[in-house]
Design a protein around this motif. Structure first.
Motif, PDB file in Angstrom:
ATOM      1  N   MET A 136       0.844  -1.179   0.000  1.00 12.45           N
ATOM      2  CA  MET A 136       0.000   0.000   0.000  1.00 12.45           C
ATOM      3  C   MET A 136       0.892   1.247   0.000  1.00 12.45           C
ATOM      4  O   MET A 136       1.578   1.516   0.981  1.00 12.45           O
ATOM      5  N   ASN A 137       0.899   1.975  -1.114  1.00 18.81           N
ATOM      6  CA  ASN A 137       1.757   3.169  -1.160  1.00 18.81           C
ATOM      7  C   ASN A 137       1.181   4.303  -1.994  1.00 18.81           C
ATOM      8  O   ASN A 137       1.854   5.319  -2.199  1.00 18.81           O
TER       9      ASN A 137
ATOM     10  N   TYR B 273       4.550   7.470   0.827  1.00 18.93           N
ATOM     11  CA  TYR B 273       3.367   7.305  -0.009  1.00 18.93           C
ATOM     12  C   TYR B 273       3.422   8.284  -1.182  1.00 18.93           C
ATOM     13  O   TYR B 273       3.945   9.397  -1.066  1.00 18.93           O
TER      14      TYR B 273
ATOM     15  N   ASP C 276      -4.526   2.965  -3.518  1.00 23.38           N
ATOM     16  CA  ASP C 276      -4.598   1.819  -2.611  1.00 23.38           C
ATOM     17  C   ASP C 276      -5.417   2.196  -1.380  1.00 23.38           C
ATOM     18  O   ASP C 276      -6.172   1.375  -0.861  1.00 23.38           O
ATOM     19  N   ALA C 277      -5.221   3.435  -0.918  1.00 22.71           N
ATOM     20  CA  ALA C 277      -5.904   3.896   0.286  1.00 22.71           C
ATOM     21  C   ALA C 277      -6.561   5.248   0.011  1.00 22.71           C
ATOM     22  O   ALA C 277      -5.985   6.104  -0.659  1.00 22.71           O
TER      23      ALA C 277
ATOM     24  N   VAL D 140     -10.735  -0.593  -3.071  1.00 25.45           N
ATOM     25  CA  VAL D 140      -9.448  -0.130  -2.535  1.00 25.45           C
ATOM     26  C   VAL D 140      -9.050  -0.979  -1.334  1.00 25.45           C
ATOM     27  O   VAL D 140      -9.889  -1.659  -0.722  1.00 25.45           O
ATOM     28  N   ASP D 141      -7.780  -0.913  -0.985  1.00 20.64           N
ATOM     29  CA  ASP D 141      -7.304  -1.670   0.171  1.00 20.64           C
ATOM     30  C   ASP D 141      -7.835  -1.093   1.475  1.00 20.64           C
ATOM     31  O   ASP D 141      -7.994  -1.823   2.459  1.00 20.64           O
TER      32      ASP D 141
ATOM     33  N   GLU E 186      -3.402   0.848   7.253  1.00 17.39           N
ATOM     34  CA  GLU E 186      -2.420  -0.224   7.084  1.00 17.39           C
ATOM     35  C   GLU E 186      -2.741  -1.457   7.927  1.00 17.39           C
ATOM     36  O   GLU E 186      -2.534  -2.594   7.490  1.00 17.39           O
TER      37      GLU E 186
END
Length: 329
Positions: A1-2, A26, A69-70, A92-93, A213
């Protein structure tokens, strides 16, 4: 996740969140209407997409452009905002929604996630912009997050209490810092033991990242200073880190009423203690900044700014009348 998309990102919590994300490697894009100065306009590490988060098409375009991702939602003030967001960012994560400690509808010490009851929210409140509907609206946003998680969406929420620190446009703490820096005697309502949990803004920012995270979908996480200070202790702490001496003078309802004041005329006063349990967040590896250091940074920021908290000023002349009354007792 970045790869992170921050909805908002230029004023207070969002600004510090962007800085925290950058510090943790990020790639960051902010999405907002551009109504406020962008502190990252000259930073090539931060991309900016201009758009209204209430425009579903603009929100979808941001998602397709960034492929995050986030997603961190700093400006979801109505339940409908959260509905649109979870429906847009279904894969999304992590989607992290900023709720509030005001979402709790019962007075308990401490307020624990999943234990303390949330506010109810009527259809009328869900559409309102009033201060009175703020807690109910945030609570309903939490319920949207919980329902989305039940459908497999990686949505979670964070519940800050009163947030303070550098760049705070609400200027709630700035009122008290201004009093300490400009007067030898500071009037505090009640007996000084009023307790309203506060959260340092950089800690809220790091908590949001850690929740994305390490957090669990469908969960809410309280955030607040791990050491609480009373209103009197807060004023004394401000004086200590500012390197000045003040006399804290407390006044009850009767003394305040003699100058047409009441305890609630003073910002950060709350009759019943508001305390959030932060153990659930701490279990994810989050730690808070020591309150002395958080206050030192807040005072430094105040001195470098033009903030004075004047919006919250109950009137120094009225305070002086109270102080005179107390001197005669």
């Amino acid at each position: 996740m970045n790869n992170a998309l921050v909805i908002g990102g230029t004023r207070f919590i969002g600004r510090h969140l962007v800085e925290d994300l950058l510090d943790n490697d990020y790639d960051v894009t902010i999405f907002n209407r551009g109504n406020h100065d962008n502190p990252f306009s000259d930073d090539p590490r931060v991309q900016h997409i201009q758009g209204d988060r209430k425009d579903d098409e603009a929100l979808r375009t941001a998602k397709l452009t960034v492929e995050p991702d986030a997603v961190f939602d700093c400006v979801a003030y109505h339940p409908g905002d959260v509905v649109s967001a979870v429906d847009t960012f279904t894969d999304v994560d992590a989607y992290v929604y900023i709720s509030s400690g005001a979402a709790y509808g019962t007075e308990e010490i401490p307020k624990r996630e999943g234990v303390a009851q949330l506010c109810d929210c009527s259809d009328e409140q869900a559409q309102s912009d009033s201060d009175e509907s703020y807690g109910p609206r945030k609570a309903e946003g939490d319920r949207v997050v919980f329902e989305a998680a039940s459908r497999g969406i990686n949505a979670m929420s964070i519940r800050p209490c009163i947030v303070y620190g550098p760049d705070d446009y609400t200027e709630r703490l700035d009122y008290w810092i201004d009093r300490v820096l400009n007067y030898d005697r500071v009037l505090v309502p009640g007996d000084g033991t009023n307790l309203w949990h506060r959260a340092y803004v950089e800690d809220v920012a790091s908590a949001m990242r850690i929740i994305a995270e390490e957090g669990e979908a469908g969960e809410a996480y309280n955030v607040g200073d791990q050491r609480l200070v009373t209103l009197r202790e807060m004023v004394e702490l401000v004086a200590d880190v500012a390197g000045t001496d003040v006399e804290v003078v407390t006044a009850g309802e009767r003394e305040l009423a003699a100058a047409d004041l009441s305890p609630t005329d003073f910002i950060l006063y709350r009759e019943y203690p508001h305390v959030l349990s932060t153990g659930k967040l701490a279990a994810l590896g989050w730690e808070s900044t020591p309150v002395e250091e958080a206050m030192r940074r807040s005072v430094e920021s105040h001195r470098e700014s033009e903030r004075d908290g004047a919006e919250w000023d109950p009137g120094r002349e009225a305070e002086e009348r109270v102080l005179s009354i107390l001197d005669t007792l």
